[in-house]
Design an enzyme around this catalytic site. Structure first.
Site, PDB file in Angstrom:
ATOM      1  N   CYS A  60       0.830  -1.212   0.000  1.00 49.91           N
ATOM      2  CA  CYS A  60       0.000   0.000   0.000  1.00 49.91           C
ATOM      3  C   CYS A  60       0.860   1.256   0.000  1.00 49.91           C
ATOM      4  CB  CYS A  60      -0.925  -0.006   1.215  1.00 49.91           C
ATOM      5  SG  CYS A  60      -1.925   1.479   1.392  1.00 49.91           S
ATOM      6  N   CYS A 109      -0.317   3.931   2.486  1.00 52.24           N
ATOM      7  CA  CYS A 109       0.050   3.606   3.867  1.00 52.24           C
ATOM      8  C   CYS A 109       1.539   3.852   4.132  1.00 52.24           C
ATOM      9  CB  CYS A 109      -0.262   2.151   4.176  1.00 52.24           C
ATOM     10  SG  CYS A 109      -1.917   1.601   3.739  1.00 52.24           S
ATOM     11  N   ASP A 110       2.391   3.415   3.213  1.00 49.69           N
ATOM     12  CA  ASP A 110       3.833   3.355   3.491  1.00 49.69           C
ATOM     13  C   ASP A 110       4.704   4.270   2.641  1.00 49.69           C
ATOM     14  OD1 ASP A 110       3.192   1.319   5.294  1.00 49.69           O
ATOM     15  OD2 ASP A 110       3.404  -0.234   3.767  1.00 49.69           O
TER      16      ASP A 110
END
Length: 318
Positions: free
Chosen positions: A145, A148-149
Site C-alpha cells: 500500500c 500507507c507506506d
C-alpha cells in the site's frame, strides 16, 4: 475462550477481527447488544503483518501494526466483548426481516451460532508475486500500500508491480514524494484507465518497464533491489531500490457468503449507498470486504462503527 450457548439466539455476531470488526464490537457492546466476535484465521487482520502504521489517527509517532491490534483487542475486552478464536466455515442467512441467521464453525460445521444480526468484517487478501523474500521483507522494503507506506520512501527510489488502476494511482502518488518510480508491467500495455495513463506519462520521474517480470527480490534483512527479466530485450536487469510496492490486485474474503447475499462481479459485498446494509435484512458489512476503493485501517474502523449503529437501528425496528 468464551463459553457459548448454542441454543441461544444472539443479537450481534461479528465475523472478523480487524479494525472494522473491533470497532463494530465496541459500538455494539455500548448499545447492550452483547456482541460475539469470531476472530478467524488471522486475528487482527492484515495490520498484524504491517511493521509500521504511520497514518492512523491518534498516534503522533506511529505504531507497530501488531501493537495497534493488540490495543484494540484490550479495548474491546474492557467492554466485555466475547471473542471466539474460530473461523466460520459456512453461513445460512435468512431473507426475511426479523429472521434468524446461522453461522457455522468448527470441524464439519459441528457448531452453529444463531443471531438476529450479523456484521461481516472478513477483510480482503492481497495477491502476491509468489517469489522468495516477498513475504519475508514485507514491512522491510516490500509493501502492499503506497498510501500507507509511501511516506517512508520520501526522496528515495521505488518500484511498483502492476498495470491496473491501483498500480497507476499509487505510481502517481509516489511520484510526488520519491526521486524515481519504476513501474514493472508484465504485459506490453496498461490495464488501467486512460486518464491515469496520461498522468503517468506526464511525470518525468516515472519510468515504465513493459514486459518485465520480477525474478528476484534482493536483500537479507531489508530490501536492497530487484532483478527482473525484460522480455522486450530478452535480458535480465537489476534495479537498486529502497521500496517495492506490489499492486497486482486483491480479493475480498467472501467465498463463504456466495449465494447467501448479493456480491459484485469481483466478490465484494453489495451495500446500500452510504450505509452498511446488505441485500439481507439483519446482515451488515464493514471494512475491506465491501470497499474496493479506500482499503485503509481508519475507513474500516469507521465503517465498523456504522455497521453497529445500522444493526442497532434494525433491531429496534423489529
Amino acid at each position: 475462550m468464551y463459553k457459548i450457548d448454542l441454543k441461544k439466539i444472539y443479537k450481534c455476531i461479528i465475523i472478523g477481527s480487524g479494525p472494522a470488526g473491533y470497532s463494530a464490537s465496541i459500538y455494539a457492546a455500548r448499545s447492550d447488544l452483547n456482541p460475539i466476535i469470531l476472530s478467524g484465521k488471522l486475528p487482527g487482520g492484515q495490520l498484524t503483518t504491517t511493521n509500521r502504521v504511520d497514518n492512523y489517527l491518534g498516534f503522533p509517532n506511529g505504531i507497530d501494526g501488531v501493537e495497534l491490534m493488540d490495543n484494540c483487542k484490550k479495548q474491546i475486552t474492557r467492554f466485555d466483548v466475547k471473542i471466539l478464536n474460530e473461523s466460520v466455515t459456512s453461513v445460512l442467512f435468512s431473507e426475511k426481516k426479523g429472521g434468524i441467521h446461522k453461522i457455522f464453525f468448527g470441524k464439519k460445521n459441528k457448531n452453529v451460532l444463531k443471531s438476529q444480526g450479523v456484521i461481516i468484517a472478513t477483510g480482503s487478501t492481497p495477491n502476491f508475486l509468489g517469489i522468495k523474500n516477498e513475504k519475508k521483507l514485507l514491512g522491510s522494503g516490500v509493501s502492499l500500500c503506497a498510501t500507507c507506506d509511501g511516506f517512508f520512501y520520501k526522496n528515495k527510489n521505488v518500484a511498483i508491480v502492476g498495470g491496473g488502476d491501483t498500480a497507476l494511482e499509487e505510481a502517481n502518488y509516489l511520484a510526488k514524494i520519491c526521486n524515481n518510480v519504476y513501474i514493472l508491467v508484465r504485459k506490453n500495455y496498461f490495464k488501467g484507465s486512460k486518464i491515469l495513463q496520461h498522468r503517468i506519462y506526464k511525470k518525468k520521474n516515472i519510468n515504465v518497464l513493459f514486459q518485465s517480470t520480477i525474478v528476484e527480490i534482493m536483500g537479507k534483512n531489508f530490501l536492497e533491489g530487484i532483478k527482473f527479466f525484460n522480455n522486450q530485450d530478452k535480458k535480465y536487469e537489476t534495479k537498486m531500490i529502497n521500496g517495492l510496492f506490489i499492486a497486482i490486485g486483491f480479493y475480498p474474503n467472501t467465498k463463504i457468503f456466495k449465494n447467501q447475499i448479493d456480491l459484485t462481479e469481483k466478490g465484494f459485498i453489495v451495500v446500500e449507498k452510504g450505509k452498511t446494509l446488505t441485500s439481507n435484512p439483519g446482515i451488515f458489512a464493514a471494512g475491506d470486504v465491501q470497499d474496493p476503493d479506500y482499503r485503509q485501517a481508519i475507513t474500516s474502523a469507521g465503517s465498523g462503527c456504522m455497521a453497529a449503529l445500522d444493526l442497532e437501528k434494525y433491531l429496534y425496528s423489529l
